[in-house]
Scaffold this motif. Structure first.
Motif, PDB file in Angstrom:
ATOM      1  N   GLN A 154       7.501  24.628 -27.832  1.00 57.03           N
ATOM      2  CA  GLN A 154       7.085  24.822 -26.444  1.00 57.03           C
ATOM      3  C   GLN A 154       7.774  23.775 -25.585  1.00 57.03           C
ATOM      4  OE1 GLN A 154       2.814  25.662 -25.557  1.00 57.03           O
ATOM      5  NE2 GLN A 154       2.936  23.776 -24.390  1.00 57.03           N
ATOM      6  N   GLY A 155       8.174  24.176 -24.396  1.00 63.67           N
ATOM      7  CA  GLY A 155       8.827  23.234 -23.488  1.00 63.67           C
ATOM      8  C   GLY A 155      10.216  23.696 -23.109  1.00 63.67           C
ATOM      9  N   THR A 174      -0.868  21.252 -11.285  1.00 66.25           N
ATOM     10  CA  THR A 174       0.575  21.457 -11.112  1.00 66.25           C
ATOM     11  C   THR A 174       1.390  21.077 -12.340  1.00 66.25           C
ATOM     12  OG1 THR A 174       0.784  19.242 -10.228  1.00 66.25           O
ATOM     13  CG2 THR A 174       0.433  21.006  -8.633  1.00 66.25           C
ATOM     14  N   ARG A 175       0.783  20.436 -13.306  1.00 71.74           N
ATOM     15  CA  ARG A 175       1.540  19.897 -14.422  1.00 71.74           C
ATOM     16  C   ARG A 175       2.069  21.021 -15.318  1.00 71.74           C
ATOM     17  NH1 ARG A 175      -0.395  14.917 -18.216  1.00 71.74           N
ATOM     18  NH2 ARG A 175       1.416  13.630 -17.807  1.00 71.74           N
ATOM     19  N   PRO A 176       3.360  20.942 -15.720  1.00 74.40           N
ATOM     20  CA  PRO A 176       3.855  21.960 -16.660  1.00 74.40           C
ATOM     21  C   PRO A 176       3.257  21.724 -18.046  1.00 74.40           C
ATOM     22  CG  PRO A 176       5.525  20.288 -16.236  1.00 74.40           C
ATOM     23  CD  PRO A 176       4.383  19.988 -15.334  1.00 74.40           C
ATOM     24  N   ASP A 177       3.396  22.759 -18.887  1.00 81.44           N
ATOM     25  CA  ASP A 177       2.882  22.633 -20.248  1.00 81.44           C
ATOM     26  C   ASP A 177       3.620  21.519 -20.977  1.00 81.44           C
ATOM     27  OD1 ASP A 177       1.123  24.653 -19.855  1.00 81.44           O
ATOM     28  OD2 ASP A 177       2.496  26.204 -20.581  1.00 81.44           O
ATOM     29  N   ALA A 178       2.877  20.810 -21.802  1.00 88.02           N
ATOM     30  CA  ALA A 178       3.494  19.720 -22.562  1.00 88.02           C
ATOM     31  C   ALA A 178       4.441  20.304 -23.600  1.00 88.02           C
ATOM     32  CB  ALA A 178       2.414  18.899 -23.245  1.00 88.02           C
ATOM     33  N   PRO A 179       5.621  19.689 -23.791  1.00 85.01           N
ATOM     34  CA  PRO A 179       6.503  20.178 -24.853  1.00 85.01           C
ATOM     35  C   PRO A 179       5.883  19.908 -26.226  1.00 85.01           C
ATOM     36  CG  PRO A 179       7.405  18.199 -23.837  1.00 85.01           C
ATOM     37  CD  PRO A 179       6.193  18.569 -23.051  1.00 85.01           C
ATOM     38  N   VAL A 180       6.167  20.805 -27.143  1.00 87.86           N
ATOM     39  CA  VAL A 180       5.604  20.678 -28.492  1.00 87.86           C
ATOM     40  C   VAL A 180       6.750  20.767 -29.491  1.00 87.86           C
ATOM     41  CG1 VAL A 180       4.073  21.685 -30.214  1.00 87.86           C
ATOM     42  CG2 VAL A 180       3.416  21.715 -27.804  1.00 87.86           C
ATOM     43  N   LEU A 199       0.832  -1.194   0.000  1.00 90.96           N
ATOM     44  CA  LEU A 199       0.000   0.000   0.000  1.00 90.96           C
ATOM     45  C   LEU A 199       0.870   1.249   0.000  1.00 90.96           C
ATOM     46  CD1 LEU A 199      -2.632   1.560   0.466  1.00 90.96           C
ATOM     47  CD2 LEU A 199      -2.367   1.128   2.893  1.00 90.96           C
ATOM     48  N   ALA A 245      -5.156   7.762  -3.206  1.00 95.93           N
ATOM     49  CA  ALA A 245      -3.985   8.290  -3.907  1.00 95.93           C
ATOM     50  C   ALA A 245      -4.341   8.665  -5.338  1.00 95.93           C
ATOM     51  CB  ALA A 245      -2.861   7.253  -3.896  1.00 95.93           C
ATOM     52  N   GLU A 281       4.043  16.576 -27.494  1.00 95.75           N
ATOM     53  CA  GLU A 281       3.092  16.726 -28.610  1.00 95.75           C
ATOM     54  C   GLU A 281       3.903  16.988 -29.871  1.00 95.75           C
ATOM     55  OE1 GLU A 281      -0.261  19.828 -30.247  1.00 95.75           O
ATOM     56  OE2 GLU A 281       0.206  19.879 -28.116  1.00 95.75           O
ATOM     57  N   VAL A 333      -4.112  12.396  -6.986  1.00 93.60           N
ATOM     58  CA  VAL A 333      -3.313  12.669  -8.183  1.00 93.60           C
ATOM     59  C   VAL A 333      -4.200  13.272  -9.271  1.00 93.60           C
ATOM     60  CG1 VAL A 333      -2.034  11.561 -10.059  1.00 93.60           C
ATOM     61  CG2 VAL A 333      -1.572  10.939  -7.698  1.00 93.60           C
ATOM     62  N   PRO A 364       4.620  16.106 -18.849  1.00 95.52           N
ATOM     63  CA  PRO A 364       3.544  15.610 -19.724  1.00 95.52           C
ATOM     64  C   PRO A 364       4.106  15.072 -21.032  1.00 95.52           C
ATOM     65  CG  PRO A 364       3.091  17.813 -18.908  1.00 95.52           C
ATOM     66  CD  PRO A 364       4.495  17.521 -18.547  1.00 95.52           C
ATOM     67  N   LEU A 371      -2.833  16.861 -10.186  1.00 93.13           N
ATOM     68  CA  LEU A 371      -2.001  16.832 -11.395  1.00 93.13           C
ATOM     69  C   LEU A 371      -2.340  17.933 -12.395  1.00 93.13           C
ATOM     70  CD1 LEU A 371       0.340  15.144 -12.415  1.00 93.13           C
ATOM     71  CD2 LEU A 371      -1.287  13.794 -13.715  1.00 93.13           C
ATOM     72  N   GLY A 402      -6.459   2.840   0.003  1.00 90.26           N
ATOM     73  CA  GLY A 402      -5.275   3.690  -0.172  1.00 90.26           C
ATOM     74  C   GLY A 402      -5.048   4.032  -1.629  1.00 90.26           C
ATOM     75  N   VAL A 403      -5.161   3.031  -2.497  1.00 92.72           N
ATOM     76  CA  VAL A 403      -4.959   3.259  -3.933  1.00 92.72           C
ATOM     77  C   VAL A 403      -6.002   4.232  -4.454  1.00 92.72           C
ATOM     78  CG1 VAL A 403      -5.039   2.154  -6.206  1.00 92.72           C
ATOM     79  CG2 VAL A 403      -3.820   1.055  -4.342  1.00 92.72           C
TER      80      VAL A 403
END
Lengths: 417, 420
Positions: free
Chosen positions: A44-45, B410-416, A7, B399, A25, B403, A22, B407, B395-396
């Motif tokens: 971007q990135g 807080t997630r940064p922009d995806a690279p393109v 767990l 969690a 793309e 997330v 992430p 998520l 618990g799973v």
């Protein structure tokens, strides 16, 4: 306690997996061809390109930055060339970053067969597996003209209707510079330009930088033209009277191509007094030239001091040679001659300074060949009418269908390496 | 003299079973068929043991006295002892990797020594491997070695030599539900008896399930040498064990000859009583074969001793696939019900015994709140919310939900990358 461990570990792993960077793309044209230049822009990135790149093709072969001729313009722009020899299909460009995991850019690599048919169309026939459709290069009427593929496979020279064009191949071929007015009997695509011979001159037209420029020298009676892989040496097959006895001969003249065009063999090499030769080919390393006419195949070794001594291999019967193809450098220095009379493709190999037929190196076809060309390695393609066959030149056996066929009878064939 | 030597040997083979226990309630089932009769008596004996042990308490066991095993090579023992001393020193110096390496070398030698009947060195080396691997962070290796040691000797590692953490490791290995594997047995020629470590499992036929781990397998058929090899029972897998026996002039143990002779006497003889004493059994079921016995058909004679007297005699006919039927014919066809079993415990020695303090039952309704009737006894039932998997799922889920919410924030922009 032990039961709590799964767990706890699961709970600890979940955020790590979820909070990573992430997914990348990727946008733009992912369908590419051999020899094509691919430019990657990081729009971007964070963490730009380090300059290191690797291409993993569909056959899991890995090509490093040198093989890809990678060029990093800046941290966010990197270009490379789809290498010859790559296996068609799904490929991945693994691009290293300054920090962090590498980018993985998916690509679809295509190998093209280019066929000039008797209707004047330049047919584009991608070999399986292909991600781009079969079609024809639009806007060019090449009836009675000529095509020549560069050694890298990325550029196609077209001479037709007294117009010379150099096309950058891709999913949609595009001219690298505006077409110029140029007449000629034969052409060879060289790195950065096209060599053209006519009845009166041998001309190198440079297409570099999006503009054209020329250098030339005079000659007469050009029938066929060949050059080495680097474009530094060329061989012109012509009809001439080298010994001034008023009898015309098959003549071979070697030129050095540099800032100017210089004739190396003067007088020209006389092959025979029956001026029937029509095809010439040069080894990629420039060390030898082969010429085919109706009664013999000539090999001329150029890597010796003094006057080259032609070595002839007689045909057993009269031949109607429709083409000579030379395997890429490092592939056993094999060349193939297609003969319409015997419906055969005869294979030869060089033995030091001599050349000799392959043992059992003749492949019979059910119909007369009309053109031939090497593709990747020693894979030879032969057109017979609209059909296109293929086999491995090092293991001549019954040819198999190449999986593509032309819409009309093929007169000139080119296959990306 | 021969009898006492064989019994001494038996004492070596059956460590921990020698001390006559005060509450000796066990039954020794001895397959003593001669020649081709050994296999049928062993098959019927195994069926009797199975019937007798069909409660929670193990009461019966198969017993057979092997002929003498090869003598121990003292040089090997000394060599292994030196390696173990070096391994122990490395352990003291906290060089656990080296300790494992040395103990493994010693273990290899002790495996040979074990073929002369002594498993102590092997067990000791496994304990040291387990302890060293444990402190070296190789938990799986540590548990594997501790499990192998447990199979050979169920006693914990000596407390004087191994720290409480190693004792905890032992307790963990013993308390965890064991993984089992299956072994498909066969012998050429057929009819051999097979032991896994010190436990006689019966004739080499059919498939048996055992706790996974490494065993010293022995097999014996009169007229043949004792076959010995180490064999690993793999968890959740079935392995074949075909035992090739070599003809040998090694005589059958004198004890077995004596037992057969005593089976025809009016009272159980000294050998039978001595065997019972040595294996800590209050009763002995001696199975012999009749004349003209073949593996296809055999008349089995049973003599059942109790308080040094014949308690019951019986006969049954054995045929392949009919061992249980023959066993039931010999020891009683009807299995008593739980209630009757409790009441008639003294009358039927094969009836499972309900431990003191436990309540007998036949239905769940006979038991109290949060209890179930399990194998004739009331036992408590753990509710699902006290199960480990329930809280793992909770618990799973928590969690995952966390997330899922955090998520996107807080997630940064995806690279393109654009491809031109």
């Amino acid at each position: 306690m032990t039961r709590a461990l799964p767990l706890l570990s699961l709970c600890a792993l979940l955020p790590i997996g979820g909070c990573g960077e992430p997914d990348l793309e990727v946008k733009g044209t992912l369908d590419r061809v051999i020899g094509e230049t691919v430019t990657l822009n990081l729009e971007q990135g964070e963490n730009g390109f380090s300059g290191e790149i690797e291409l993993i093709d569909a056959g899991a072969h890995r090509f490093n930055a040198a093989a890809l001729k990678a060029n990093k313009a800046d941290e966010r722009k990197l270009s490379f060339v789809v290498p010859s020899g790559a296996t068609p299909g799904k490929a991945t460009a693994r691009v290293e970053r300054k920090d962090g995991d590498p980018f993985r850019v998916p690509l679809d690599v295509n190998r093209l067969v280019l066929a000039l048919d008797d209707q004047g169309a330049i047919e584009v026939l991608p070999l399986s597996p292909a991600s781009i459709p079969t079609g024809a290069i639009g806007g060019i009427d090449a009836l009675g003209g000529q095509i020549s593929l560069s050694a890298s496979g990325g550029e196609l020279a077209v001479l037709a209707q007294d117009q010379l064009t150099l096309l950058a191949l891709g999913a949609t071929p595009k001219p690298v510079a505006p077409a110029i007015a140029q007449s000629g009997k034969a052409i060879v695509a060289l790195p950065g330009g096209v060599l053209v011979c006519s009845d009166t001159a041998l001309t190198f037209v440079s297409f570099q930088g999006g503009t054209t420029s020329q250098i030339s020298t005079t000659l007469s009676g050009c029938k066929a033209l060949a050059a080495d892989r680097s474009g530094a040496k060329a061989a012109v097959l012509s009809t001439c009277d080298s010994d001034k006895d008023t009898t015309n001969e098959d003549c071979l003249t070697i030129y050095d191509i540099g800032t100017s065009i210089t004739q190396v063999t003067n007088p020209p090499i006389s092959l025979d007094t029956n001026p029937s030769a029509s095809h010439v080919a040069m080894r990629p390393d420039g060390k030898a030239v082969v010429v085919a006419d109706s009664d013999a195949v000539y090999g001329v070794w150029l890597d010796v001091t003094g006057v080259p001594n032609p070595d002839a291999e007689k045909w057993s019967q009269a031949a109607s040679v429709v083409g000579i193809a030379m395997a890429p450098l490092g592939q056993g220095e094999i060349f193939a001659v297609a003969d319409a009379t015997s419906k055969q493709v005869v294979l030869y190999g060089f033995d030091k300074t001599d050349f000799k037929p392959f043992i059992g190196g003749a492949v019979a076809l059910t119909e007369a060949p009309t053109a031939l060309a090497f593709g990747a390695g020693t894979r030879l393609y032969v057109a017979a009418g609209t059909a296109i066959y293929t086999f491995d030149a090092t293991q001549p056996d019954a040819p198999t269908a190449a999986g593509v066929s032309a819409a009309s009878a093929v007169s000139t064939l080119a296959v990306q390496p | 003299m021969k009898v006492s030597r064989s019994l001494t040997l038996l004492s070596v083979l059956l460590p921990g079973l020698l001390e006559p226990t005060a509450a000796a309630q066990e039954i020794a089932v001895i397959p003593a068929g001669s020649g081709p009769g050994l296999g049928p008596t062993a098959a019927v004996g195994r069926a009797i043991v199975k019937i007798a042990n069909k409660g929670r308490r193990r009461r019966a066991k198969l017993v057979y006295v092997l002929p003498d095993l090869p003598a121990e090579n003292p040089r090997l023992g000394r060599k292994a002892g030196k390696l173990m001393s070096a391994a122990a020193r490395a352990f003291q110096m906290m060089e656990y990797g080296k300790a494992v390496e040395l103990a493994e070398k010693a273990e290899k030698i002790y495996k040979d020594v074990a073929k002369s009947g002594k498993l102590e060195g092997y067990v000791e080396s496994q304990h040291l491997i387990a302890a060293s691997a444990f402190f070296d962070g190789q938990m799986a290796r540590a548990k594997g070695a501790m499990n192998d040691a447990y199979l050979a000797d169920p006693r914990p590692p000596p407390a004087k030599r191994f720290s409480p953490q190693v004792q905890d490791l032992y307790n963990q290995v013993v308390s965890e539900p064991p993984a089992h594997g299956a072994v498909r047995l066969g012998s050429a020629p057929p009819g051999a008896l097979v032991w896994f470590h010190h436990k006689l499992v019966g004739p080499a036929a059919g498939t048996i399930r055992l706790r996974a781990g490494l065993y010293l397998v022995r097999a014996y058929l009169p007229g043949h040498g004792v076959y010995q090899r180490w064999f690993r029972v793999q968890a959740h897998k079935t392995r074949d064990l075909m035992i090739p026996l070599k003809q040998d002039k090694t005589a059958e143990a004198e004890t077995m000859v004596q037992l057969r002779a005593e089976s025809a006497e009016a009272e159980p003889g000294a050998t039978l009583n001595q065997v019972a004493l040595n294996v800590g059994a209050s009763q002995v079921i001696l199975l012999t074969s009749g004349d003209n016995c073949t593996p296809q058909q055999c008349r089995i004679n049973m003599g059942w001793t109790k308080e040094a007297k014949w308690h019951r005699m019986g006969q049954a006919v054995y045929q392949p696939g009919g061992a249980r039927r023959a066993a039931l014919a010999l020891v009683g066809r009807k299995r008593p019900t739980v209630a009757r079993r409790t009441n008639r415990q003294t009358e039927n020695p094969l009836a499972p015994i309900v431990p003191p303090g436990a309540r007998a039952c036949s239905l769940d309704s006979d038991c109290g709140f949060r209890e179930q009737c399990i194998r004739g006894q009331c036992g408590s039932v753990t509710p699902f919310y006290q199960k480990w998997w329930f809280w793992t799922l909770i618990g799973v889920g928590v969690a995952g939900a966390t997330v899922g919410i955090v998520l996107p924030l807080t997630r940064p922009d995806a690279p393109v990358i654009s491809v031109e």
